[in-house]
Structure formats: C-alpha cells, structure tokens
Design an enzyme around this catalytic site. Structure first.
Site, PDB file in Angstrom:
ATOM      1  N   ARG A  10       0.830  -1.211   0.000  1.00 51.49           N
ATOM      2  CA  ARG A  10       0.000   0.000   0.000  1.00 51.49           C
ATOM      3  C   ARG A  10       0.866   1.264   0.000  1.00 51.49           C
ATOM      4  O   ARG A  10       0.549   2.246  -0.662  1.00 51.49           O
ATOM      5  CB  ARG A  10      -0.935   0.001   1.207  1.00 51.49           C
ATOM      6  N   TYR A  11       1.931   1.235   0.779  1.00 51.52           N
ATOM      7  CA  TYR A  11       2.804   2.402   0.895  1.00 51.52           C
ATOM      8  C   TYR A  11       4.233   2.039   0.499  1.00 51.52           C
ATOM      9  O   TYR A  11       4.704   0.948   0.808  1.00 51.52           O
ATOM     10  CB  TYR A  11       2.818   2.937   2.330  1.00 51.52           C
ATOM     11  N   THR A 149      -3.412  35.045   8.287  1.00 54.22           N
ATOM     12  CA  THR A 149      -2.751  34.782   9.564  1.00 54.22           C
ATOM     13  C   THR A 149      -3.842  34.519  10.595  1.00 54.22           C
ATOM     14  O   THR A 149      -4.880  35.190  10.585  1.00 54.22           O
ATOM     15  CB  THR A 149      -1.870  35.963  10.012  1.00 54.22           C
ATOM     16  N   HIS A 150      -3.618  33.540  11.449  1.00 57.53           N
ATOM     17  CA  HIS A 150      -4.621  33.118  12.436  1.00 57.53           C
ATOM     18  C   HIS A 150      -5.917  32.662  11.773  1.00 57.53           C
ATOM     19  O   HIS A 150      -6.992  32.697  12.382  1.00 57.53           O
ATOM     20  CB  HIS A 150      -4.929  34.241  13.438  1.00 57.53           C
ATOM     21  N   LYS A 281     -18.625  13.903  -3.314  1.00 57.02           N
ATOM     22  CA  LYS A 281     -17.380  14.190  -2.587  1.00 57.02           C
ATOM     23  C   LYS A 281     -16.140  14.091  -3.478  1.00 57.02           C
ATOM     24  O   LYS A 281     -15.961  13.127  -4.216  1.00 57.02           O
ATOM     25  CB  LYS A 281     -17.217  13.218  -1.407  1.00 57.02           C
TER      26      LYS A 281
END
Length: 445
Positions: A10-11, A149-150, A281
């Site tokens: 798989r990886y 930022t933030h 999706k």
C-alpha cells in the site's frame, strides 16, 4: 503473510522498498564480510586466495536468505547465522569469515550502506520537489490571493510567493541531509567493545580499508556499536522533512475547502470515488494521507533519540527498535515526498475564486495599505493606525464597503482623493516584493 501496509504494497516506492527488502539487507551484510576478508588479506593476515573466495561467495546468489533464517531458527543469532551460511559456501576458506569482528561491525556498517542509498533517493526526490515548486512559482508569481494569519484575511500575497516559501524550506532540508552524511554514513570494524583487540596490529588499517572499499567514512571511535547520535540526527531530519510536507499538505487541504476553494489536488473524474455514500465528494485524500503518514515518521524520532542511551559499551535495546525505525522512516518519507511531488505538479488553481475571496472583507483587508497611504501624506502613523482600526470595525458593523466608509471619513477624504483610495484598496498595488521573491526562487537564487 504480509500484515503492515508497507508489506502489503500500500505504501512505499519500488526504489526505496528495494533498498530495505530482506535480500538487499542480507547482501549489504555480506558486502561488509567480503570487504573485511579482503582487508585482512591486504595487510597479510589471511591468504589472498581465501579472501577472494569469501568475496566471491558473499552474494545472495550463494548465501540464500532462507538458509540464514533456518540457521537462525536453530541458534537464535542473526549475524552468527549469516557467518555460518557464508562459511558453508566457502569451503576451507570459511575459516577466515568474520575474523576479528563483532556482530555490530557488520550490522552498523550495513546500516550505513543502506542509509547511504536511502539518503541518495531522498535527495533526488527533494530536488525533484524543489524543481516542481520552482515551476509553479514561475507560473503563479503574479496570481494574487489573500494571505492569511490566524485563519483570518491578512494582506494580499501571490500563490507563487507561497510556493517560494515552501521551496526554500525544501532547500534547507537538502542542505541538512547533505551535511549529516559525513556523520551518519560511518561504519566500524572495532571488535567487541571497540578496542580492536581481536583485529591485531593492523586493526586501524583494516578498518580504513573496509570503509574505503564500501564508500563510507570510518567512525572516529566506537564501542561495540557506532554511537546512536548518528542515527538520531538522520531520523530527526526525516521528522523535520515530514513535518514540512504535512504543513504544505495541510495548507492545500484548507484551501480546498468549499468555503475557500482556491486550490485543489487532482481528481480523476472518470474513475475516482470520493465517498462510498456521497457521490459529490472530492476529498483531498492524498494530502490527508501525507499528513497521517508524516505523523508516523515524526513519531519515529522519539525511539531514535531514546536509542542514544545504552548500558556501558552497548546493550540490545537499540536492535529491535532500529529494525522498525530505519526502514519505516526512510520508506514512508520517500513515499509521502513522492505523493507531494504529484500533488503540487498537478494542483488545480482557481485564480478567479482567489480574487473573489479577496472581496469577502469588502476591502478591509487593505487597511494597512490605506494607513501607509495616509502616512505618506504626513499623517502620524499611530493616529492613522487607530483611525483605520475604528473604520474597519465601523465598515463591518454597518455592513458597508470599506471604500464607502473611508470616503465618509473627514480626515481620509481630506487627505486622499477617491482615486488614491481606490489605488490603496487594489490588492495588486500592495504586493511589495512578493512577485520578485517568487521570481528569484523560480530562477534558482
């Protein structure tokens, strides 16, 4: 039976998996044994014909992995099993196999050989990633987007500038990997506690000859093992690289949110499925995979650091941990680097959405630009800052475009013309050196 996802396929990329597969590992151990025998012969400790025989048979063509494992099942020692299996193939010359060495002369030197190959792959992959970022920085040097930022709108930047920031970070990782090699890629032939007593009067020369033949540096001094600060440094750099990749992937994930929708990882519309139940999706699943696996790589830094601690001249606590740490960290880091190369090279960019998102604050994100325009006209900087702070709040509360709020203010309208206000509110006029910095990176500066 394969259990872990690396084992099931798989990886991992074929290139890195090959470096750490079982047969390659045995071959690296045999390479060290061969180099040791040849060094002994060179200093006159053993007959050259016997060393040549050992070197010839030190191959998985003759020393089968299955035979080594069968012996280990009986005697419960992996390197002693390798030594026996090699000796079997060497006839009378087998008497000289492993002469004067301890197991970890062989193991640690083989580790260095595998790390050498692994780091070479990672350097190639990082260089490829940097090149992709340079191309994207050039393409999008002037693609204006809001800087955040933030999590809040800050000032305009360009997408190319963002890629340049990532690229210089990648470049620093390349420097770190290169610098660590002189410490990490070190082997040893120093015997049971590092004194080289079993190697005789030519011990130092033997170690030098072995490492020269294998293309490694020799540890300046060692105990039964090379000290584990070497491996801890490598794995810590791996962890840093993985953290950078997670940072980049997280940014893409955030920018792919429907509320933002500025960049997207590629999606194969004809075949790819985003959800087993929701047909609409299109998830940033590859970026999410990068983030998840980066956490595994990062987690391996802790046992690597703990492996620096050993009883006296060594104990066996490092051995079992390193059988996981070295291959897993190398394989997973290479894999997620490869994923990020593909993600960024094929990134979909919606520049129109970027411009549309700029208007979400109705111009308030350009308050610093307006402030600086006022300062240039002689307004006190602190007074201008407080005025703009109040006007941004007023614009937001009254749900008015910032330009209208500015025009209604006496000081602003007296100091700046409508054209000057419009210029100050145009994001393209307040990019500073962002485009130049993206260009510099793209050109390899």
């Amino acid at each position: 039976m394969p259990i872990l996802p690396i084992d099931t396929g798989r990886y991992g990329t074929p290139e890195m998996l090959k470096i750490f597969d079982e047969e390659t590992r045995v071959q690296k151990l045999l390479d060290v044994e061969a180099a040791l025998a040849l060094a002994h012969a060179e200093v006159g400790n053993i007959p050259k014909k016997d060393a040549a025989k050992i070197a010839e048979m030190a191959s998985t063509k003759y020393v089968k992995v299955e035979r080594v494992k069968a012996i280990e099942k009986e005697i419960k020692h992996d390197i002693a099993s390798l030594v026996r299996a090699l000796s079997e193939q060497c006839g009378s010359s087998g008497a000289y196999v492993h002469l004067g060495a301890t197991s970890y002369d062989i193991v640690d030197t083989a580790n260095a050989l595998q790390l050498k190959d692994a780091i070479a792959v990672l350097e190639k992959r990082l260089t490829e990633f940097k090149t992709i970022l340079q191309k994207q920085a050039a393409t999008h040097k002037a693609t204006v987007m809001i800087g955040r930022t933030h999590g809040q709108h800050a000032l305009p930047i360009t997408l190319g500038f963002k890629f340049a920031v990532w690229g210089y970070e990648v470049n620093r990782h390349l420097q770190r990997l290169d610098e660590c090699k002189k410490r990490a890629l070190a082997g040893k032939v120093s015997g049971a506690v590092g004194t080289q007593a079993g190697l005789g009067e030519h011990a130092v020369e033997i170690q030098t000859l072995v490492m020269k033949r294998l293309g490694l540096s020799a540890a300046e001094i060692s105990t039964q093992i090379v000290q584990r600060d070497r491996y801890a440094e490598v794995i810590s750099i791996y962890a840093m690289i993985a953290s950078s990749l997670e940072n980049f992937a997280t940014e893409i994930r955030e920018l792919q949110r429907p509320e933002i929708a500025e960049v997207f990882e590629s999606f194969e519309a004809k075949k790819q499925v985003g959800s087993s139940t929701m047909p609409h999706k299109q998830n940033p699943e590859t970026c999410e995979r990068v983030c998840g696996l980066a956490r595994i790589v990062r987690s391996l830094a802790m046992p690597a650091l703990e492996d620096m601690v050993t009883w006296h001249e060594r104990d066996l606590t490092q051995s079992s941990a390193e059988r996981f740490i070295l291959p897993e960290s190398s394989i997973l880091l290479d894999y997620i680097l490869n994923l990020m190369c593909n993600i960024v090279a094929n990134l979909r960019v919606d520049s129109q959405r970027m411009l549309a998102n700029m208007s979400a604050t109705e111009g308030r994100a350009m308050s610093e630009s307006v402030m600086m325009a006022l300062v240039k006209k002689g307004v006190n900087r602190q007074e201008a800052h407080e005025l703009l702070r109040q006007l941004t709040i007023k614009s937001a509360v009254e749900k008015k475009p910032f330009k209208q709020t500015l025009l209604e203010d006496k000081l602003v309208s007296k100091t700046l013309s409508e054209k000057e206000i419009e210029s100050a509110l145009d994001p393209k006029n307040y990019l500073g050196t962002a485009i130049k910095q993206a260009e510099q990176f793209a050109k390899g500066a």
